[in-house]
Enzyme design. Structure first.
Site, PDB file in Angstrom:
ATOM      1  N   SER A  91       0.784  -1.145   0.020  1.00 50.64           N
ATOM      2  CA  SER A  91      -0.126   0.129  -0.117  1.00 50.64           C
ATOM      3  C   SER A  91       0.851   1.344   0.094  1.00 50.64           C
ATOM      4  O   SER A  91       0.506   2.393  -0.381  1.00 50.64           O
ATOM      5  CB  SER A  91      -0.984   0.017   1.152  1.00 50.64           C
ATOM      6  N   SER A  92       2.015   1.165   0.461  1.00 54.87           N
ATOM      7  CA  SER A  92       2.723   2.585   0.448  1.00 54.87           C
ATOM      8  C   SER A  92       4.284   2.142   0.639  1.00 54.87           C
ATOM      9  O   SER A  92       4.850   0.791   0.336  1.00 54.87           O
ATOM     10  CB  SER A  92       2.514   3.177   1.986  1.00 54.87           C
TER      11      SER A  92
END
Length: 723
Positions: free
Chosen positions: A28-29
């Site tokens: 996600s990041s």
């Protein structure tokens, strides 16, 4: 003993092995990619699972373009777009993910992926098994997994938002700091240690307090070559100081930022997904009012300005907006009361309208709200020059007693700003000297044998010396043009101008913007109320502080019959004309009686008197005389003025019809060369009917006839060249 088969492996057929097995990898990041390396390894390990399910390693495709990208929105994931494209073209037989949340967290993206796999005959697989979207039970289970993933995303966001809000309510949440602030190692916020950065920030707020508009502040900074110091927020030079030229949006954001008033604020804006840019990619951010902020803690930060000054800045920025309800920023138009005139009928601000004429241009004030909103007539409108002259005279009279104080204040403000700018220049020179000293020390500390390094350090030292020399020359020219202290000559000029405020007001160097700024400093509004369409206007000047000045003024009007004393004027002209007075004598008598012309001025000129006499038909022996060069007027013959009065229309309009050939007539060969019109009762009635038609009727009929030549609105015989 048979080997254990994976759950759902019987769903894999030969047609699936003929296609690719796609392993979708996502985190996600970027921080998760660095910190959660085990999750990334497990996702890449799905390649071995694909081979265990019967796909050769050469037929396994790994899509990992979405590492570091959130699954909340498919538009920002090129890897997911590639996966969808491969499925749509029928190249994929199996899609593997560590869990369903890796593929999509938004319901729309998830169900779109299921539908595409169903149509293309592709299978889905996660850590629990293999699923065929065409099977009812598998499709139901995939739907539940997608719903749980979406709920999980919502819960994650909710917990994170609650945590941020709780931390922000204590003032402990680290928010990005504007220019002029730094965050220390312990987390506390402090002024930027660089004195020049602080001086520029304070100069910006002082300039806006005096100049009143963002563009005026920007022009001052650009003219004096003042730049704003910013700290790098990311990158290899994070925390380093860079100097950037000022720009309009940056200055506006600085004036709106509550941090400069010592206020810790959180939740000042809100994203509005329903309001998107035309590109469809980014959402608009809506700025909230102070009452809607989630957190507001005063005295939580070191302050450059007070809370009261911050609120004044916001009010002035709102007033500078070009809206109907705002005063607006002073501009260079000749309407000195633009934004200050208030309609006494409806209470709204009147719009300033500029029009060109033979003298260059005029302006007027009109209340246009009802027309623009409801289609109703204007509340009122009036010429602007007479109102400007009255208010300016009142303002100059009010400023006259404070002439000495104005001169002292002006000199003090000029010297204060020059001193501040000079201080910034000296700080720039000090910074350039420090850079030269640093380059010198680097050059001297280098080993002489390392010529490759020494030559570059020598060039760097020479560049810094040249930059310091250029800056010193610019500072010397700046001092010559604008010394920090006012000279005796400049002080004398300021005192002389302050004692003669009207001369300063009318000076060629004083712009309309300067005049408007001065008026807005001492006047809050000018309320005007006209008595119908007449020339009478009641004016109330609302001064700063609440005092009022009332006056009854006479405005210019377009038509003479709008004058409130028009009946008395007509009777007076009839009386004077009956006495046989000349036009000049009648004009003098009217001026003595206080009867003024409609467009302003002290008296009617003789030409206007003659026009009125002809228009009203009150000259004895003129229109009543029926003798012409061909004898007496026949029963169907009229003087032009007499026929105009009979029809009830302006004589100028009837004369225009005559010139266009719409009526028949000839000019008398004897002085005063009047026109004789031939018109019987039927013709008079026709002309009266035509005069009552709405404006523009003849032009519209002309175009209708051209658009429908087969069946025109009138036959040629009916028109006969006439309307």
């Amino acid at each position: 003993m048979m080997p254990l088969r994976e759950c759902g492996q019987e769903k894999i057929e030969g047609r699936h092995h003929d296609r690719l097995a796609v392993v979708y990898v996502r985190q996600s990041s970027r921080q998760q990619v660095l910190d959660h390396g085990e999750s990334t390894r497990l996702q890449y390990g799905l390649v071995e699972r694909a081979t265990a399910l019967g796909w050769p390693a050469s037929r396994v495709l790994v899509i990992d373009e979405d590492l570091g990208r959130s699954a909340a929105n498919a538009a920002a994931r090129p890897g997911f777009a590639r996966l969808v494209a491969e499925i749509t073209m029928g190249h994929v037989g199996l899609v593997l993910g560590l869990d369903m949340s890796r593929l999509a967290r938004a319901g729309q993206d998830w169900y779109q992926l299921i539908e595409l796999c169903c149509l293309a005959g592709a299978l889905l697989a996660d850590g629990d098994g293999v699923y065929d979207p065409n099977w009812y039970n598998d499709r139901l289970l995939l739907g539940l997994k997608g719903t749980m993933t979406q709920v999980e995303l919502h819960l994650i966001k909710q917990r994170m938002a609650s945590g941020r809000l709780a931390k922000a309510s204590r003032g402990a949440l680290a928010v990005p700091l504007p220019a002029g602030y730094v965050r220390r190692a312990g987390g506390e916020v402090a002024f930027d240690p660089d004195e020049q950065v602080q001086a520029v920030i304070r100069l910006v707020f002082a300039l806006f307090e005096r100049l009143g508009t963002v563009h005026a502040v920007l022009r001052f900074l650009v003219e004096h070559q003042v730049q704003i110091g910013m700290r790098q927020r990311s990158g290899p030079d994070q925390g380093g100081l860079v100097w950037r030229p000022p720009h309009q949006q940056g200055l506006s954001n600085m004036l709106r930022n509550p941090a400069y008033a010592g206020i810790y604020a959180y939740g000042r804006s809100r994203t509005d997904p329903g309001r998107r840019y035309r590109s469809g990619e980014a959402v608009r951010v809506r700025r909230l009012d102070a009452e809607q902020w989630l957190v507001r803690i005063e005295d939580a930060l070191p302050a450059y300005i007070s809370v009261e000054q911050y609120e004044r800045n916001l009010a002035r920025l709102a007033a500078n907006r070009a809206t109907a309800d705002a005063v607006g920023a002073p501009r260079d138009g000749p309407g000195l009361l633009a934004g200050l005139v208030i309609c006494g009928i409806c209470g709204r601000r009147m719009q300033t309208i500029y029009e060109a004429n033979q003298h260059g241009g005029i302006h007027r004030y009109a209340c246009t709200h009802r027309r623009h909103t409801y289609g109703e007539p204007l509340c009122q409108q009036m010429a602007g020059a007479f109102l400007d002259d009255y208010v300016v005279a009142q303002a100059l009279s009010a400023l006259a007693p404070a002439a000495l104080e104005l001169s002292v204040t002006a000199a003090t403000q000029i010297e204060a700003h020059r001193t501040e700018v000079d201080r910034i220049w000296r700080q720039r020179l000090e910074r350039a000297a420090t850079a030269c000293d640093r380059a010198r020390r680097c050059y001297q500390l280098a080993e002489p044998e390392n010529r490759l390094v020494v030559r570059q350090l020598e060039r760097d030292w020479e560049d810094t010396l040249a930059a310091h020399a250029r800056l010193a020359d610019e500072y010397e020219r700046h001092q010559q043009a604008r010394p920090a202290r006012l000279t005796a000559t400049e002080l004398t000029q300021i005192r002389a101008l302050a004692t003669d405020i009207p001369a300063l007001w009318d000076a060629s160097t004083t712009t309309h913007t300067d005049r408007k700024t001065l008026l807005r400093t001492i006047i809050d509004g000018v309320r005007v109320t006209a008595e119908g369409a007449s020339e009478r206007v009641h004016v109330t000047v609302v001064w700063a502080g609440g005092a009022h000045t009332d006056a009854d003024l006479t405005r210019p009007v377009a038509h003479i019959d709008q004058l409130s004393y028009y009946p008395r004027l007509v009777d007076r002209i009839r009386d004077l004309a009956g006495q046989g007075l000349t036009s000049a004598a009648i004009s003098a008598a009217l001026a003595a009686d206080g009867l003024r012309p409609p467009h302003g001025g002290e008296r009617f000129n003789p030409g206007e008197i003659q026009h009125l006499i002809r228009r009203l038909g009150i000259r004895p022996g003129l229109d009543t005389d029926r003798r012409t060069d061909h004898g007496e007027l026949a029963g169907d013959q009229w003087w032009l003025s007499t026929l105009a009065a009979e029809i009830g229309m302006p004589m100028a309009t009837l004369f225009t019809w005559l010139r266009r050939g719409w009526i028949n007539g000839r000019q008398d060969t004897r002085p005063p060369y009047r026109w004789v019109i031939t018109a019987d009762q039927a013709e008079v009635q026709r002309l009266r009917t035509l005069h009552q038609l709405p404006a523009g009727y003849h032009n519209r009929r002309h175009w209708l006839d051209r658009a429908n030549p087969v069946n025109p609105t009138h036959t040629p015989d009916e028109r006969g060249g006439q309307p």
